[in-house]
Design an enzyme around this catalytic site. Sequence first.
Site, PDB file in Angstrom:
ATOM      1  N   ASP A 141       0.861  -1.190   0.000  1.00  0.00           N
ATOM      2  CA  ASP A 141       0.000   0.000   0.000  1.00  0.00           C
ATOM      3  C   ASP A 141       0.891   1.231   0.000  1.00  0.00           C
ATOM      4  OD1 ASP A 141      -2.204   1.605   0.058  1.00  0.00           O
ATOM      5  OD2 ASP A 141      -2.632   1.324   2.193  1.00  0.00           O
ATOM      6  N   HIS A 212      -9.549  -1.526  -7.683  1.00  0.00           N
ATOM      7  CA  HIS A 212      -9.381  -0.375  -6.800  1.00  0.00           C
ATOM      8  C   HIS A 212      -8.504   0.710  -7.438  1.00  0.00           C
ATOM      9  CE1 HIS A 212      -8.978   2.026  -3.263  1.00  0.00           C
ATOM     10  NE2 HIS A 212      -7.700   1.761  -3.118  1.00  0.00           N
TER      11      HIS A 212
HETATM   12  C1  HEM Z   1      -9.297  -0.726   3.241  1.00  0.00           C
HETATM   13  C2  HEM Z   1      -9.197   0.298   2.433  1.00  0.00           C
HETATM   14  C3  HEM Z   1      -8.145   0.402   1.369  1.00  0.00           C
HETATM   15  C4  HEM Z   1      -7.172  -0.480   1.005  1.00  0.00           C
HETATM   16  C5  HEM Z   1      -6.864  -1.863   1.586  1.00  0.00           C
HETATM   17  C6  HEM Z   1      -6.432   0.137  -0.065  1.00  0.00           C
HETATM   18  C7  HEM Z   1      -5.370  -0.462  -0.711  1.00  0.00           C
HETATM   19  C8  HEM Z   1      -4.722   0.064  -1.801  1.00  0.00           C
HETATM   20  C9  HEM Z   1      -3.703  -0.598  -2.561  1.00  0.00           C
HETATM   21  C10 HEM Z   1      -3.154  -1.997  -2.252  1.00  0.00           C
HETATM   22  C11 HEM Z   1      -3.321   0.226  -3.559  1.00  0.00           C
HETATM   23  C12 HEM Z   1      -2.281  -0.050  -4.670  1.00  0.00           C
HETATM   24  C13 HEM Z   1      -0.920   0.358  -4.254  1.00  0.00           C
HETATM   25  C14 HEM Z   1      -0.753   1.825  -4.121  1.00  0.00           C
HETATM   26  O1  HEM Z   1      -0.716   2.576  -5.099  1.00  0.00           O
HETATM   27  O2  HEM Z   1      -0.692   2.277  -2.996  1.00  0.00           O
HETATM   28  C15 HEM Z   1      -4.083   1.441  -3.431  1.00  0.00           C
HETATM   29  C16 HEM Z   1      -3.983   2.553  -4.263  1.00  0.00           C
HETATM   30  C17 HEM Z   1      -4.692   3.709  -4.081  1.00  0.00           C
HETATM   31  N1  HEM Z   1      -5.708   3.926  -3.208  1.00  0.00           N
HETATM   32 FE1  HEM Z   1      -6.393   2.625  -1.808  1.00  0.00          FE
HETATM   33  N2  HEM Z   1      -6.967   1.363  -0.334  1.00  0.00           N
HETATM   34  C18 HEM Z   1      -8.023   1.567   0.523  1.00  0.00           C
HETATM   35  C19 HEM Z   1      -8.842   2.666   0.579  1.00  0.00           C
HETATM   36  C20 HEM Z   1      -8.719   3.771  -0.218  1.00  0.00           C
HETATM   37  C21 HEM Z   1      -9.565   4.938  -0.153  1.00  0.00           C
HETATM   38  C22 HEM Z   1     -10.743   5.136   0.825  1.00  0.00           C
HETATM   39  C23 HEM Z   1      -9.096   5.823  -1.085  1.00  0.00           C
HETATM   40  C24 HEM Z   1      -9.597   7.192  -1.474  1.00  0.00           C
HETATM   41  C25 HEM Z   1     -10.145   8.062  -0.703  1.00  0.00           C
HETATM   42  C26 HEM Z   1      -7.966   5.206  -1.718  1.00  0.00           C
HETATM   43  C27 HEM Z   1      -7.180   5.818  -2.674  1.00  0.00           C
HETATM   44  C28 HEM Z   1      -6.143   5.208  -3.342  1.00  0.00           C
HETATM   45  C29 HEM Z   1      -5.346   5.882  -4.367  1.00  0.00           C
HETATM   46  C30 HEM Z   1      -5.452   7.337  -4.806  1.00  0.00           C
HETATM   47  C31 HEM Z   1      -4.459   4.927  -4.851  1.00  0.00           C
HETATM   48  C32 HEM Z   1      -3.389   5.120  -5.923  1.00  0.00           C
HETATM   49  C33 HEM Z   1      -3.987   4.968  -7.305  1.00  0.00           C
HETATM   50  C34 HEM Z   1      -2.935   5.257  -8.345  1.00  0.00           C
HETATM   51  O3  HEM Z   1      -2.739   6.433  -8.654  1.00  0.00           O
HETATM   52  O4  HEM Z   1      -2.288   4.309  -8.795  1.00  0.00           O
HETATM   53  N3  HEM Z   1      -7.772   3.972  -1.178  1.00  0.00           N
HETATM   54  N4  HEM Z   1      -4.942   1.323  -2.365  1.00  0.00           N
END
Ligand code: HEM
Length: 290
Positions: A141, A212
Amino acid sequence: MRDPQAGIFQPDTTHHHLLEYRLTRGTTGDALREALRGLHAPLPFQAPEDGPWCVIAFGPEGLRTLGLKVPLSPFAALDGPRAAMPSTQRDVFVWVHGGSAGPVHDRARSLHAGLGGIATLELEERGFVYHDSRDLSGFVDGSGNPKGDEARAAALVADGPQAGGAYVLSQRWVHDLAAFEAVPVDEQERMIGRTKPDSVEFDGDRMPADAHVARTDVSEAKIFRRSMPIGGVAEHGLYFLAFGCDTERFDLLLRRMLGLSEDGITDRLFEFTQPRTGSLWFAPPAEELA
Ligand code: HEM
C-alpha cells in the site's frame, strides 16, 4: 507557503498511535489551546532527537472552537448501490509516529493528559508496518503515492491564509481476510489492479474498470496517503489516512469507489473490507499550530 506539520511527510516510521476526540460541549478556544500543550511536554525518557512526530488536525467544531477560519464541512455519510460509508465526524485528531514504540506511547500519553480533560476519546488505534509496507490483504500500500514536490502539491493548500495546511480524510476500515484469502491470487490482483508479490500496476488493457486502482487513479484528484494496518488477530484492517489540498478530491474518489460517479462502477475492495468511521479534518501549518 508556510511550513506544513513535518509529521505529514516524515517517511519510514514504524510505530503509530491514532486518537480521535469529541470536544466537551462549551470548551473554549483557550482551554483547547492549553490542552494541546502536551505537544511540547518533556517526555519521561530520552526521546530520539528527531521524533516522535505529531500531526494534529481539527474537525469543523474544533476549528470553530479555536477561531480558525477554514472552510470545512463535516464528513457526509455516502450511500452507494452496493456499499456505504458512515460519518463519525469528530473534533480533534492526533497522529503520533516514530521509529520506536516507547516515545510514541509517551507522546500520545502527554497529549491525552491535556485533551482527555476537555474531550472524550472516541477512537484509539495503534498502527504498525506489515512486512514491506503491505496492507493486511498482502498488497503493498503506497506504491502509487505521489513523491517529493508532487506529494506536497497534492497534500498542501498552496495559497491564501491557510497555505501550508492540509485537509485530511480518515476512515477506519475492517477487513474480512478469510473472504479475501478464499479468492485465488490472480483474482485478488484483478480486484486491486496490481500484482501481489511486487506491486506492478496492470497496464491499460489488463486493468479491470472495477479494480481499486482503476477507481482511484484520477490525475486531477491526487492525494497523499499515509494509511496503516491496525488491529489484532480477531479484528483488523486499515486506518486509511490521506492528505489533500482540498476536500473535493476526497469526495470524487470516494464516489468513484462507491459507484456514485457517472459510470456507476463499484470498487471491488468492498468485497472484503468496509469503512466503519469517517471524518474530515484540517491540519493547520506548523507555525499556526505552535
Ligand atoms: C481498506 C481500504 C483500502 C485499502 C486496503 C487500499 C489499498 C490500496 C492498494 C493496495 C493500492 C495499490 C498500491 C498503491 O498505489 O498504494 C491502493 C492505491 C490507491 N488507493 Fe487505496 N486502499 C483503501 C482505501 C482507499 C480509499 C478510501 C481511497 C480514497 C479516498 C484510496 C485511494 C487510493 C489511491 C489514490 C491509490 C493510488 C492509485 C494510483 O494512482 O495508482 N484507497 N490502495
